[in-house]
Design a protein around this motif. Structure first.
Motif, PDB file in Angstrom:
ATOM      1  N   ALA A  31       0.826  -1.209   0.000  1.00  0.00           N
ATOM      2  CA  ALA A  31       0.000   0.000   0.000  1.00  0.00           C
ATOM      3  C   ALA A  31       0.865   1.265   0.000  1.00  0.00           C
ATOM      4  O   ALA A  31       0.534   2.260  -0.644  1.00  0.00           O
ATOM      5  N   THR A  32       1.974   1.210   0.744  1.00  0.00           N
ATOM      6  CA  THR A  32       2.850   2.388   0.833  1.00  0.00           C
ATOM      7  C   THR A  32       4.257   2.032   0.363  1.00  0.00           C
ATOM      8  O   THR A  32       4.545   0.876   0.081  1.00  0.00           O
ATOM      9  N   LYS A  33       5.111   3.046   0.324  1.00  0.00           N
ATOM     10  CA  LYS A  33       6.446   2.856  -0.252  1.00  0.00           C
ATOM     11  C   LYS A  33       7.402   2.109   0.675  1.00  0.00           C
ATOM     12  O   LYS A  33       7.071   1.782   1.807  1.00  0.00           O
ATOM     13  N   MET A  34       8.608   1.859   0.160  1.00  0.00           N
ATOM     14  CA  MET A  34       9.599   1.051   0.883  1.00  0.00           C
ATOM     15  C   MET A  34      10.007   1.688   2.203  1.00  0.00           C
ATOM     16  O   MET A  34      10.167   1.004   3.202  1.00  0.00           O
ATOM     17  N   PHE A  35      10.176   3.022   2.198  1.00  0.00           N
ATOM     18  CA  PHE A  35      10.682   3.663   3.417  1.00  0.00           C
ATOM     19  C   PHE A  35       9.845   4.853   3.863  1.00  0.00           C
ATOM     20  O   PHE A  35      10.280   5.629   4.699  1.00  0.00           O
ATOM     21  N   SER A  36       8.674   5.031   3.255  1.00  0.00           N
ATOM     22  CA  SER A  36       7.844   6.168   3.661  1.00  0.00           C
ATOM     23  C   SER A  36       6.378   5.752   3.615  1.00  0.00           C
ATOM     24  O   SER A  36       6.052   4.680   3.111  1.00  0.00           O
ATOM     25  N   ASP A  37       5.505   6.634   4.127  1.00  0.00           N
ATOM     26  CA  ASP A  37       4.084   6.278   4.103  1.00  0.00           C
ATOM     27  C   ASP A  37       3.368   6.909   2.905  1.00  0.00           C
ATOM     28  O   ASP A  37       2.146   7.012   2.879  1.00  0.00           O
ATOM     29  N   ASN A  70       9.339  -0.743   5.449  1.00  0.00           N
ATOM     30  CA  ASN A  70       7.973  -1.233   5.269  1.00  0.00           C
ATOM     31  C   ASN A  70       7.942  -2.737   5.584  1.00  0.00           C
ATOM     32  O   ASN A  70       8.540  -3.550   4.870  1.00  0.00           O
ATOM     33  N   GLU A  71       7.232  -3.086   6.633  1.00  0.00           N
ATOM     34  CA  GLU A  71       7.215  -4.484   7.095  1.00  0.00           C
ATOM     35  C   GLU A  71       6.638  -5.415   6.023  1.00  0.00           C
ATOM     36  O   GLU A  71       7.146  -6.512   5.787  1.00  0.00           O
ATOM     37  N   GLN A  72       5.571  -4.942   5.376  1.00  0.00           N
ATOM     38  CA  GLN A  72       4.938  -5.774   4.350  1.00  0.00           C
ATOM     39  C   GLN A  72       5.907  -6.043   3.191  1.00  0.00           C
ATOM     40  O   GLN A  72       5.940  -7.140   2.641  1.00  0.00           O
ATOM     41  N   ALA A  73       6.697  -5.032   2.849  1.00  0.00           N
ATOM     42  CA  ALA A  73       7.667  -5.214   1.753  1.00  0.00           C
ATOM     43  C   ALA A  73       8.703  -6.269   2.130  1.00  0.00           C
ATOM     44  O   ALA A  73       9.131  -7.067   1.292  1.00  0.00           O
ATOM     45  N   PRO A 136      20.103 -21.001 -12.001  1.00  0.00           N
ATOM     46  CA  PRO A 136      20.654 -20.749 -10.660  1.00  0.00           C
ATOM     47  C   PRO A 136      20.481 -19.274 -10.262  1.00  0.00           C
ATOM     48  O   PRO A 136      20.779 -18.380 -11.043  1.00  0.00           O
ATOM     49  N   ILE A 137      19.988 -19.060  -9.066  1.00  0.00           N
ATOM     50  CA  ILE A 137      19.770 -17.692  -8.567  1.00  0.00           C
ATOM     51  C   ILE A 137      20.877 -17.332  -7.586  1.00  0.00           C
ATOM     52  O   ILE A 137      21.163 -18.094  -6.659  1.00  0.00           O
ATOM     53  N   GLU A 138      21.481 -16.183  -7.802  1.00  0.00           N
ATOM     54  CA  GLU A 138      22.542 -15.748  -6.895  1.00  0.00           C
ATOM     55  C   GLU A 138      21.970 -15.055  -5.661  1.00  0.00           C
ATOM     56  O   GLU A 138      22.359 -15.340  -4.544  1.00  0.00           O
ATOM     57  N   ARG A 139      21.036 -14.147  -5.893  1.00  0.00           N
ATOM     58  CA  ARG A 139      20.525 -13.351  -4.787  1.00  0.00           C
ATOM     59  C   ARG A 139      19.214 -12.681  -5.169  1.00  0.00           C
ATOM     60  O   ARG A 139      18.890 -12.533  -6.350  1.00  0.00           O
ATOM     61  N   ALA A 140      18.462 -12.298  -4.153  1.00  0.00           N
ATOM     62  CA  ALA A 140      17.307 -11.425  -4.369  1.00  0.00           C
ATOM     63  C   ALA A 140      17.398 -10.392  -3.260  1.00  0.00           C
ATOM     64  O   ALA A 140      17.417 -10.752  -2.085  1.00  0.00           O
ATOM     65  N   HIS A 141      17.548  -9.132  -3.639  1.00  0.00           N
ATOM     66  CA  HIS A 141      17.705  -8.117  -2.596  1.00  0.00           C
ATOM     67  C   HIS A 141      16.649  -7.020  -2.702  1.00  0.00           C
ATOM     68  O   HIS A 141      16.054  -6.816  -3.745  1.00  0.00           O
ATOM     69  N   MET A 142      16.444  -6.354  -1.574  1.00  0.00           N
ATOM     70  CA  MET A 142      15.442  -5.285  -1.495  1.00  0.00           C
ATOM     71  C   MET A 142      16.094  -3.958  -1.850  1.00  0.00           C
ATOM     72  O   MET A 142      17.248  -3.711  -1.509  1.00  0.00           O
ATOM     73  N   ASP A 168       9.407  12.988 -12.512  1.00  0.00           N
ATOM     74  CA  ASP A 168       8.259  12.608 -11.685  1.00  0.00           C
ATOM     75  C   ASP A 168       8.785  11.707 -10.571  1.00  0.00           C
ATOM     76  O   ASP A 168       9.281  10.612 -10.841  1.00  0.00           O
ATOM     77  N   TYR A 169       8.669  12.184  -9.325  1.00  0.00           N
ATOM     78  CA  TYR A 169       9.211  11.419  -8.197  1.00  0.00           C
ATOM     79  C   TYR A 169       8.206  10.429  -7.611  1.00  0.00           C
ATOM     80  O   TYR A 169       8.483   9.801  -6.592  1.00  0.00           O
ATOM     81  N   ASN A 170       7.038  10.284  -8.230  1.00  0.00           N
ATOM     82  CA  ASN A 170       6.071   9.324  -7.683  1.00  0.00           C
ATOM     83  C   ASN A 170       6.685   7.938  -7.495  1.00  0.00           C
ATOM     84  O   ASN A 170       6.398   7.249  -6.535  1.00  0.00           O
ATOM     85  N   ARG A 171       7.521   7.547  -8.449  1.00  0.00           N
ATOM     86  CA  ARG A 171       8.082   6.201  -8.388  1.00  0.00           C
ATOM     87  C   ARG A 171       9.238   6.108  -7.391  1.00  0.00           C
ATOM     88  O   ARG A 171       9.679   5.007  -7.032  1.00  0.00           O
ATOM     89  N   ALA A 172       9.773   7.256  -6.966  1.00  0.00           N
ATOM     90  CA  ALA A 172      10.900   7.240  -6.029  1.00  0.00           C
ATOM     91  C   ALA A 172      10.463   6.584  -4.727  1.00  0.00           C
ATOM     92  O   ALA A 172       9.505   7.025  -4.101  1.00  0.00           O
ATOM     93  N   GLY A 173      11.146   5.530  -4.349  1.00  0.00           N
ATOM     94  CA  GLY A 173      10.827   4.855  -3.097  1.00  0.00           C
ATOM     95  C   GLY A 173       9.854   3.695  -3.238  1.00  0.00           C
ATOM     96  O   GLY A 173       9.499   3.065  -2.235  1.00  0.00           O
ATOM     97  N   VAL A 174       9.428   3.387  -4.462  1.00  0.00           N
ATOM     98  CA  VAL A 174       8.582   2.196  -4.639  1.00  0.00           C
ATOM     99  C   VAL A 174       9.417   0.970  -4.269  1.00  0.00           C
ATOM    100  O   VAL A 174      10.569   0.858  -4.673  1.00  0.00           O
ATOM    101  N   PRO A 175       8.854   0.049  -3.479  1.00  0.00           N
ATOM    102  CA  PRO A 175       9.649  -1.117  -3.075  1.00  0.00           C
ATOM    103  C   PRO A 175       9.957  -2.035  -4.257  1.00  0.00           C
ATOM    104  O   PRO A 175       9.076  -2.353  -5.046  1.00  0.00           O
ATOM    105  N   LEU A 176      11.216  -2.416  -4.329  1.00  0.00           N
ATOM    106  CA  LEU A 176      11.657  -3.318  -5.393  1.00  0.00           C
ATOM    107  C   LEU A 176      12.355  -4.515  -4.787  1.00  0.00           C
ATOM    108  O   LEU A 176      13.012  -4.408  -3.759  1.00  0.00           O
ATOM    109  N   VAL A 177      12.249  -5.647  -5.485  1.00  0.00           N
ATOM    110  CA  VAL A 177      13.182  -6.744  -5.250  1.00  0.00           C
ATOM    111  C   VAL A 177      13.939  -6.929  -6.548  1.00  0.00           C
ATOM    112  O   VAL A 177      13.329  -6.954  -7.621  1.00  0.00           O
ATOM    113  N   GLU A 178      15.261  -6.992  -6.468  1.00  0.00           N
ATOM    114  CA  GLU A 178      16.047  -7.304  -7.658  1.00  0.00           C
ATOM    115  C   GLU A 178      16.523  -8.745  -7.549  1.00  0.00           C
ATOM    116  O   GLU A 178      17.177  -9.125  -6.581  1.00  0.00           O
TER     117      GLU A 178
END
Ligand code: ADP
Ligand code: MG
Length: 504
Positions: A31-37, A70-73, A136-142, A168-178
């Protein structure tokens, strides 16, 4: 973009062995971003907000603002790590990846470096003919996403030649997994196809977990494809290129194939490959140089001082593990059985990347055979004609509504195709399009009978033949009636009525 000289694909494979590596970014739909509400534009329904409206001081790195994880992330990332067969770190840490670019107001991205949340996994991927392959997967990071730049004024949409750029900073802080694979060897001539199958499998996994909308066309899922070649018999890997943001399954396949052919030509001429990022051009089917990239990019990574390490309890990890959905391969076997498809029918769906679409259409009430027919048929045809992904054209719910309209006799197949076009053109749901375009089948017998009587009256010779028992002659009358009804009649019902009328 000019096409570089290419070597024939088969010839390239004779001389060189391709080595692949994929970095897939997944936007999480919290619902909210990786490090903000701030509201997360990657959340369901969050797409398309006005620029720079989904931001807080944290997303802009304003002085005095501090990130909160973000706990859910974190939970979503652990689930994804588990689904990729990874180990989950007892303690993992965020790190600052420092670089200046206008899409990143803080001048650093919070990512993970030497302590990712998930590491050492593997993913089973099935190729079009059913051949299984283990990636083979090496890693998945937040990490957090950056903002989005729009370059205005140039012809290519890239910064070169643009008059100005918008941010446009809307996407700034969207939680990602790489998700980063280890180098993939042994794919040989099937390397392009494997790339496509891998990314499509990641999408299936992510969708089954319900942690991302996973739409490549919206950038919820983005793939960078690393490709290198090594001469047959050589042990050391060749130099790789990293083609960025290859934004459809088909593009992954095409980009890998192109890079193999391009690099093979250079190497065969005694040239060397530059380690660099490259851009994929969907229109020309080519790549062009981006920026040079060394293995030790100097991002001056250091532990993020504003955040504590993430230390999920064993209990939490086990709870999430127990809640994992069935693996995509097992899931596929179960669906094939439930839908009663033949091997070939099922392969059509899977190879078209349409499993989720058919599944959701069936879940919304569409008959499996109909769902398959629409997705692999008409929708795919339109998608191919417009270089779009079928999934980006229409929602499964709307396909199920279309199927219901055909089943109830409101639409013939032909009318349904017109309605489909309307829905894809953005005219609304199937019901809206039927109403707006006046496409419903004329089921009112009075109207049909009037047209039939007129046709019979104007073709008395045909009427006489039908009365004589020459039923095939009815075709001419049915044709005339369908024409009068502009195709909006059920031909079978017209035929019934014609025969009834003519033999009265
Ligand atoms: P970067 O920081 O350059 O993006 P990553 O480690 O995140 O590096 O990703 C590099 C990707 O390329 C990984 O998937 C890795 O397995 C793959 N890779 C590494 N070396 C080669 C190579 N020689 N050929 C093809 N792929 C490679
Ligand atoms: Mg990387």
């Amino acid at each position: 973009m000019a096409k570089a000289p290419l070597m024939d694909f088969d010839k390239a494979l004779e001389l060189y062995e391709p080595v692949l590596g994929f970095e897939v970014h997944v936007e999480l739909s919290t619902a909210t971003k990786m490090f903000s509400d701030a509201p997360n534009p990657a959340a369901p329904g969050g797409h398309g907000a006005e620029p720079n409206t989904q931001i807080t001081p944290v997303d802009l790195g304003l002085p005095g603002s501090l990130p909160v994880v973000n706990e859910q992330a974190v939970k979503y990332s652990i689930s994804l790590g588990l689904a990729l067969g990874c180990s989950i770190a007892e303690s993992s840490r965020f790190a600052r990846k420092n670089y200046f670019y206008p899409d990143l107001a803080k001048n650093y991205q919070i990512s993970q470096f030497d302590e990712p949340i998930a590491f050492e996994g593997s993913v089973e991927v099935e190729l079009e003919d059913g051949t299984a392959f283990t990636i083979p997967i090496e890693r998945a990071h937040m990490e957090e996403d950056a903002g989005k730049l729009t370059h205005v004024g140039g012809s290519t949409g890239r910064i070169q030649g643009a008059e100005y750029s918008l941010v446009d900073y809307n996407r700034a802080g969207v939680p990602l997994v790489e998700i980063v694979t280890k180098p993939i060897v042994g794919a040989e001539g099937r390397a392009p196809e494997l790339g496509k199958a891998y990314v499509s499998t990641i999408r299936d996994i992510v969708r089954s977990l319900g942690i991302s909308e996973a739409r490549m066309d919206r950038g919820n899922l983005r793939c960078d494809a690393n490709v290198s070649l090594r001469p047959r018999g050589q042990e050391k890997f060749g130099t790789r290129t990293e083609t960025k943001n290859v934004n459809s399954f088909r593009a992954v396949e095409r980009a890998v194939r192109y890079e193999i052919q391009r690099q093979a030509h250079i190497l065969s001429q005694g040239g060397t490959i530059t380690q660099e990022t490259r851009h994929w051009h969907e229109d020309t089917g080519t790549t062009s140089p981006g920026r040079p990239k060394s293995d030790a990019d100097d991002y001056r990574y250091f532990p993020e001082p504003d955040l504590l390490p993430v230390q999920p309890s064993a209990e939490l990890v086990e709870t999430l593990r127990a809640a994992l959905p069935e693996a995509p391969s097992a899931h596929r076997r179960r669906l094939k059985e439930a839908w009663g498809f033949t091997d070939a029918e099922f392969r059509d769906v899977v190879n078209g990347g349409l499993l989720v679409e058919v599944e959701e259409t069936v879940a919304a009430g569409g008959a499996p055979a109909q769902a398959r027919k629409w997705w692999t048929g008409e929708i795919t045809r339109i998608a191919n004609a417009t270089s779009a992904e079928p999934a980006s054209l229409i929602a499964p719910l709307h396909v199920s509504e279309l199927i219901a309209l055909v089943e109830s006799g409101t639409l013939t197949d032909r009318l349904a195709r017109q309605v489909l076009e309307g829905v894809i053109a953005g005219e609304g749901r199937p019901d809206d399009v039927v109403a707006a375009r006046g496409l419903a089948v004329v089921s009112d017998d009075t109207a049909l009978l009037a047209a039939i009587d007129e046709a019979l009256a104007s073709q008395p010779d045909v009427l006489a033949k039908i009365k004589d028992g020459k039923v095939q002659a009815a075709g001419a009358i049915i044709g005339a009636v369908m024409k009068a009804m502009k195709g909006q009649a059920d031909a079978a019902r017209v035929r019934e009525l014609v025969l009834e009328r003519a033999t009265q």
